[in-house]
Write an enzyme that holds these catalytic residues in place. Structure first.
Site, PDB file in Angstrom:
ATOM      1  N   ASP A  91      13.783 -23.337  11.999  1.00 37.35           N
ATOM      2  CA  ASP A  91      13.969 -22.682  10.706  1.00 37.35           C
ATOM      3  C   ASP A  91      12.605 -22.222  10.190  1.00 37.35           C
ATOM      4  O   ASP A  91      11.564 -22.532  10.770  1.00 37.35           O
ATOM      5  CB  ASP A  91      14.685 -23.599   9.722  1.00 37.35           C
ATOM      6  CG  ASP A  91      13.935 -24.893   9.469  1.00 37.35           C
ATOM      7  OD1 ASP A  91      12.735 -24.986   9.802  1.00 37.35           O
ATOM      8  OD2 ASP A  91      14.546 -25.836   8.937  1.00 37.35           O
ATOM      9  N   SER A  92      12.600 -21.502   9.092  1.00 36.87           N
ATOM     10  CA  SER A  92      11.361 -20.875   8.622  1.00 36.87           C
ATOM     11  C   SER A  92      10.499 -21.793   7.775  1.00 36.87           C
ATOM     12  O   SER A  92       9.336 -21.498   7.536  1.00 36.87           O
ATOM     13  CB  SER A  92      11.699 -19.625   7.811  1.00 36.87           C
ATOM     14  OG  SER A  92      12.325 -19.992   6.584  1.00 36.87           O
ATOM     15  N   GLY A  93      11.078 -22.888   7.284  1.00 34.82           N
ATOM     16  CA  GLY A  93      10.360 -23.779   6.390  1.00 34.82           C
ATOM     17  C   GLY A  93      10.657 -23.551   4.925  1.00 34.82           C
ATOM     18  O   GLY A  93      10.345 -24.392   4.081  1.00 34.82           O
ATOM     19  N   GLY A  94      11.261 -22.420   4.610  1.00 34.71           N
ATOM     20  CA  GLY A  94      11.496 -22.080   3.207  1.00 34.71           C
ATOM     21  C   GLY A  94      12.388 -23.051   2.465  1.00 34.71           C
ATOM     22  O   GLY A  94      12.116 -23.431   1.320  1.00 34.71           O
ATOM     23  N   ASP A 145      12.468 -16.862   4.124  1.00 29.84           N
ATOM     24  CA  ASP A 145      13.266 -16.410   2.991  1.00 29.84           C
ATOM     25  C   ASP A 145      13.225 -17.441   1.871  1.00 29.84           C
ATOM     26  O   ASP A 145      12.731 -18.551   2.054  1.00 29.84           O
ATOM     27  CB  ASP A 145      14.717 -16.166   3.412  1.00 29.84           C
ATOM     28  CG  ASP A 145      15.464 -17.461   3.708  1.00 29.84           C
ATOM     29  OD1 ASP A 145      14.836 -18.423   4.186  1.00 29.84           O
ATOM     30  OD2 ASP A 145      16.684 -17.523   3.468  1.00 29.84           O
ATOM     31  N   GLN A 188      21.179 -12.994   2.180  1.00 29.93           N
ATOM     32  CA  GLN A 188      21.288 -13.712   0.914  1.00 29.93           C
ATOM     33  C   GLN A 188      22.169 -12.909  -0.044  1.00 29.93           C
ATOM     34  O   GLN A 188      22.764 -11.911   0.354  1.00 29.93           O
ATOM     35  CB  GLN A 188      19.901 -13.973   0.328  1.00 29.93           C
ATOM     36  CG  GLN A 188      19.032 -14.929   1.135  1.00 29.93           C
ATOM     37  CD  GLN A 188      19.528 -16.384   1.090  1.00 29.93           C
ATOM     38  OE1 GLN A 188      20.421 -16.741   0.333  1.00 29.93           O
ATOM     39  NE2 GLN A 188      18.938 -17.224   1.932  1.00 29.93           N
ATOM     40  N   GLY A 215      22.084 -19.390   1.920  1.00 27.81           N
ATOM     41  CA  GLY A 215      22.457 -19.598   0.534  1.00 27.81           C
ATOM     42  C   GLY A 215      23.823 -20.200   0.321  1.00 27.81           C
ATOM     43  O   GLY A 215      24.369 -20.151  -0.786  1.00 27.81           O
ATOM     44  N   ASP A 265      24.402 -25.632  12.200  1.00 25.82           N
ATOM     45  CA  ASP A 265      23.530 -26.802  12.313  1.00 25.82           C
ATOM     46  C   ASP A 265      23.758 -27.683  11.099  1.00 25.82           C
ATOM     47  O   ASP A 265      24.137 -27.202  10.029  1.00 25.82           O
ATOM     48  CB  ASP A 265      22.052 -26.394  12.355  1.00 25.82           C
ATOM     49  CG  ASP A 265      21.511 -26.111  10.954  1.00 25.82           C
ATOM     50  OD1 ASP A 265      20.889 -27.012  10.356  1.00 25.82           O
ATOM     51  OD2 ASP A 265      21.747 -24.999  10.427  1.00 25.82           O
ATOM     52  N   CYS A 303      37.552 -41.135  23.765  1.00 25.54           N
ATOM     53  CA  CYS A 303      36.225 -40.547  23.640  1.00 25.54           C
ATOM     54  C   CYS A 303      35.353 -41.013  24.808  1.00 25.54           C
ATOM     55  O   CYS A 303      35.406 -42.173  25.216  1.00 25.54           O
ATOM     56  CB  CYS A 303      35.583 -40.938  22.312  1.00 25.54           C
ATOM     57  SG  CYS A 303      33.888 -40.318  22.099  1.00 25.54           S
ATOM     58  N   CYS A 305      32.009 -41.152  24.923  1.00 23.46           N
ATOM     59  CA  CYS A 305      30.663 -41.623  24.592  1.00 23.46           C
ATOM     60  C   CYS A 305      30.526 -43.121  24.881  1.00 23.46           C
ATOM     61  O   CYS A 305      31.522 -43.849  24.935  1.00 23.46           O
ATOM     62  CB  CYS A 305      30.340 -41.341  23.127  1.00 23.46           C
ATOM     63  SG  CYS A 305      31.037 -42.543  21.964  1.00 23.46           S
ATOM     64  N   CYS A 308      32.318 -45.698  22.499  1.00 22.33           N
ATOM     65  CA  CYS A 308      33.763 -45.860  22.658  1.00 22.33           C
ATOM     66  C   CYS A 308      34.135 -46.431  24.026  1.00 22.33           C
ATOM     67  O   CYS A 308      35.120 -47.160  24.146  1.00 22.33           O
ATOM     68  CB  CYS A 308      34.458 -44.518  22.441  1.00 22.33           C
ATOM     69  SG  CYS A 308      34.304 -43.890  20.748  1.00 22.33           S
ATOM     70  N   HIS A 334      28.040 -41.170  19.395  1.00 19.18           N
ATOM     71  CA  HIS A 334      29.465 -40.856  19.227  1.00 19.18           C
ATOM     72  C   HIS A 334      29.653 -39.605  18.376  1.00 19.18           C
ATOM     73  O   HIS A 334      30.435 -38.709  18.733  1.00 19.18           O
ATOM     74  CB  HIS A 334      30.221 -42.015  18.576  1.00 19.18           C
ATOM     75  CG  HIS A 334      31.590 -41.592  18.141  1.00 19.18           C
ATOM     76  ND1 HIS A 334      32.658 -41.483  19.012  1.00 19.18           N
ATOM     77  CD2 HIS A 334      32.066 -41.172  16.932  1.00 19.18           C
ATOM     78  CE1 HIS A 334      33.720 -41.024  18.369  1.00 19.18           C
ATOM     79  NE2 HIS A 334      33.386 -40.822  17.103  1.00 19.18           N
TER      80      HIS A 334
END
Length: 375
Positions: A91-94, A145, A188, A215, A265, A303, A305, A308, A334
């Site tokens: 990401d940009s850090g904004g 941004d 945005q 946003g 994300d 599952c 994982c 489980c 999990h």
């Protein structure tokens, strides 16, 4: 080999396909686990890959402060530094500057702020954000941004959107020509359709390899978010990836995929894993509850994982209540497995033209709730 995106099937507005990068393909719709400080908390990189993740997200703000992007570059770049050889998006850090830093001052140039770690002063601009992400060596770079605050009236939202569009142009110019690396622009405009449309038009004119919807997931609630997603993805180029930033509740993801979003994300699956919450097809399960202390059954039947396959709810309850590190490890594994299974289910349903049935089954299972307590 460069960066490309191919849609292989559609079902309504939903799409499935793949983003191709020199470091490997990213199957879409995709969920990106968040590796804030060059690590997905409580997980080894190879374990994250075993869950089915094709790509990770790294945080520019955190990495620029510690250990610094210059140090990571000197050590061979972020992929080598964190032992992850597949794609990384930064990401940009904004957003972190706005949410974590103190004594912020926003100007046309950028944002001056004090580090939440040691109080040191920094200036983050579109040009500096591009430089940091170049030093990190990420495969997908986000333009710088301002994440429009919520709530925002039309005047506030417009000023924020227009500033972000000017910063988007500066980000594009500073990014330059980097074969094999992609730059995404960020739409945005808060909850105002005309502003979203104007933002999308400006981003198209600049030209990006992919487009994010920014946003949202900032407190507006699912109903209003879905209202925006009913039109916002369609305002962006159809032949480029669409990324809904910071959205990660399973029902939010499903609804956004139905509306044409390709990438997601969120810290939710890993953060929940560290607080004793497991995500399942029947909804979230709080393993701290006493109802699990004598339960020999797995957290989620079927599952794959380790939590489980090899451990009972009783054991998970015990290690979580005892604050044992293995509790965070098992539940995070999990949760990430569940999220990747959900994304695979969405991809398969879109490819088969059965998304409507998949979504109906998804909601029906969640409405059933968790299994009854063991006798």
């Amino acid at each position: 080999m460069g960066f490309s995106f191919k849609i292989s099937a559609r079902d309504g507005r939903a799409r499935t396909g793949a983003i191709s990068t020199p470091r490997g393909d990213i199957r879409t719709p995709a969920f990106m686990p968040v590796g804030t400080a060059a690590t997905v908390k409580a997980m080894m990189p190879e374990s994250v890959r075993e869950t089915g993740a094709d790509i990770l997200l790294g945080n520019t703000y955190h990495l620029m402060l510690r250990p610094t992007s210059e140090r990571i570059a000197a050590l061979g770049g972020l992929h080598k530094f964190m032992n992850w050889d597949r794609p990384i998006l930064t990401d940009s850090g904004g957003f972190q500057v706005m949410s974590l830093a103190s004594l912020r001052k926003l100007t046309e140039e950028g944002v001056r702020f004090s580090s939440h770690i040691d109080g040191s002063r920094h200036l983050l601009t579109p040009e500096r954000s591009m430089e940091i992400q170049r030093l990190l060596g990420s495969d997908i770079v986000m333009s710088f941004d301002e994440c429009t605050p919520w709530p925002a009236d039309e005047k506030t939202a417009r000023a924020s959107m227009e500033l972000s569009m000017r910063w988007a142009k500066r980000s594009r110019d500073a990014f330059g020509d980097r074969p094999g690396h992609a730059l995404f622009g960020i739409q945005q405009g808060s909850v105002y359709p005309d502003q979203r449309a104007e933002s999308a038009e400006k981003l198209r004119a600049i030209g990006f390899d992919g487009y994010a919807i920014g946003g949202l997931a900032v407190g507006e609630g699912q109903e209003l978010m879905f209202q925006v997603l009913d039109y916002a993805p369609g305002q962006l180029p159809d032949d480029k990836p669409r990324y809904l930033m910071g959205v990660g509740k399973p029902d939010d993801i499903v609804g956004a995929v139905q509306r044409g979003v390709d990438m997601f994300d969120c810290v939710l699956p890993s953060r929940s894993g560290r607080t004793g919450q497991g995500w399942t097809a029947h909804g979230p399960v709080n393993l701290r509850n006493a109802r699990h202390r004598d339960d020999p059954r797995p957290l989620e039947e079927g599952c794959s994982c380790p939590a489980c396959r090899n451990y009972s709810r009783a054991y998970l309850h015990h290690v979580i209540k005892s604050d044992e590190i293995i509790g965070s490890m098992l539940l995070t594994w999990h949760n990430l497995t569940y999220y990747q299974r959900l994304m695979q289910g969405l991809r398969d349903a879109i490819a088969a033209g059965t998304l409507e049935q998949f979504v109906a089954r998804f909601h029906a299972e969640r409405e059933q709730g968790d299994i009854d307590p063991a006798n």
